[in-house]
Design a protein around this motif. Structure first.
Motif, PDB file in Angstrom:
ATOM      1  N   ASP A  54     -24.272  18.642  15.690  1.00 17.93           N
ATOM      2  CA  ASP A  54     -24.495  19.631  16.709  1.00 17.93           C
ATOM      3  C   ASP A  54     -23.259  20.397  16.821  1.00 17.93           C
ATOM      4  O   ASP A  54     -23.642  21.821  17.248  1.00 17.93           O
ATOM      5  CB  ASP A  54     -24.638  18.948  18.032  1.00 17.93           C
ATOM      6  CG  ASP A  54     -25.742  17.987  18.222  1.00 17.93           C
ATOM      7  OD1 ASP A  54     -26.816  18.185  17.356  1.00 17.93           O
ATOM      8  OD2 ASP A  54     -25.809  17.073  18.828  1.00 17.93           O
ATOM      9  N   ILE A  55     -22.165  20.222  16.266  1.00 14.12           N
ATOM     10  CA  ILE A  55     -21.105  21.152  16.207  1.00 14.12           C
ATOM     11  C   ILE A  55     -21.077  22.126  15.108  1.00 14.12           C
ATOM     12  O   ILE A  55     -20.742  23.250  15.095  1.00 14.12           O
ATOM     13  CB  ILE A  55     -19.950  20.376  16.244  1.00 14.12           C
ATOM     14  CG1 ILE A  55     -19.761  19.536  17.512  1.00 14.12           C
ATOM     15  CG2 ILE A  55     -18.799  21.282  16.162  1.00 14.12           C
ATOM     16  CD1 ILE A  55     -18.581  18.746  17.449  1.00 14.12           C
ATOM     17  N   LEU A  96     -20.347  15.810  13.210  1.00  9.62           N
ATOM     18  CA  LEU A  96     -21.203  15.868  14.503  1.00  9.62           C
ATOM     19  C   LEU A  96     -22.320  16.981  14.125  1.00  9.62           C
ATOM     20  O   LEU A  96     -21.999  18.081  13.876  1.00  9.62           O
ATOM     21  CB  LEU A  96     -20.507  16.082  15.539  1.00  9.62           C
ATOM     22  CG  LEU A  96     -19.712  15.023  16.147  1.00  9.62           C
ATOM     23  CD1 LEU A  96     -18.866  15.350  17.166  1.00  9.62           C
ATOM     24  CD2 LEU A  96     -20.352  13.690  16.212  1.00  9.62           C
TER      25      LEU A  96
END
Length: 180
Positions: free
Chosen positions: A69-70, A67
């Motif tokens: 965004d992480i 991911l």
């Protein structure tokens, strides 16, 4: 984002779609770093090579779990390699049977070593007591608790260079006290 970060993110996205060319490119870009992680943890070249193969199998099967965004793609790849190497270390440790425990030496110090350690500890305590109380406290905080010069200078409300001088002079005094 840097060019390499963008490239890794794009490659992982394509690998998630089962793009073999992207996987090949990802391997050529990331394998040196991931191999270094495996080798550093496992300390055996052959086992690190095997682990690297397993890591890339995990990447192939789990690329869709990355991911953006992480975290960065490099961090995700490094974590996969690190976790796999740690799993191998745990498996290696659990493979040792209970019978092996009988032949393992006791890691604790013997009575003589324990007595010497206690004696040296008392000598160090005596030498620290010979220092001014704030100097002894600064030495303890710096070299036992790991506080930085900046933290110590703030704690004792003295300039940074003064703290450095305190510690240097205190260590010289301790060395002289501990030298037979």
């Amino acid at each position: 984002m840097t060019d390499q970060t963008e490239e890794l993110a794009a490659l992982l996205a394509r690998v998630a779609l089962r793009d073999r060319a992207a996987f090949e490119r990802l391997y050529s870009v990331a394998s040196p770093k991931l191999f270094a992680i495996c080798l550093r943890l496992l300390k055996d070249r052959r086992e690190a090579e095997d682990a690297l193969q397993d890591v890339f199998m995990k990447i192939w099967n789990n690329a869709d779990r990355y991911l953006p965004d992480i975290g960065s793609p490099a961090a995700w790849l490094n974590t996969v390699a690190r976790n796999h190497a740690i799993d191998r270390l745990r498996a290696r440790k659990s493979a040792v049977g209970i019978e092996a425990a009988e032949t393992l030496p006791d890691p604790s110090p013997g009575p003589e070593a324990a007595a010497i350690t206690r004696s040296e500890g008392r000598r160090i305590d005596d030498c620290l007591a010979a220092l001014l109380p704030d100097r002894a406290e600064a030495v303890r905080r710096a070299y036992v608790e790991g506080e930085s010069y900046r933290e110590l200078s703030d704690r004792f409300s003295v300039p940074l260079n003064t703290m450095r001088s305190w510690l240097r002079r205190s260590l010289i005094q301790l060395r002289e006290c501990l030298t037979p």
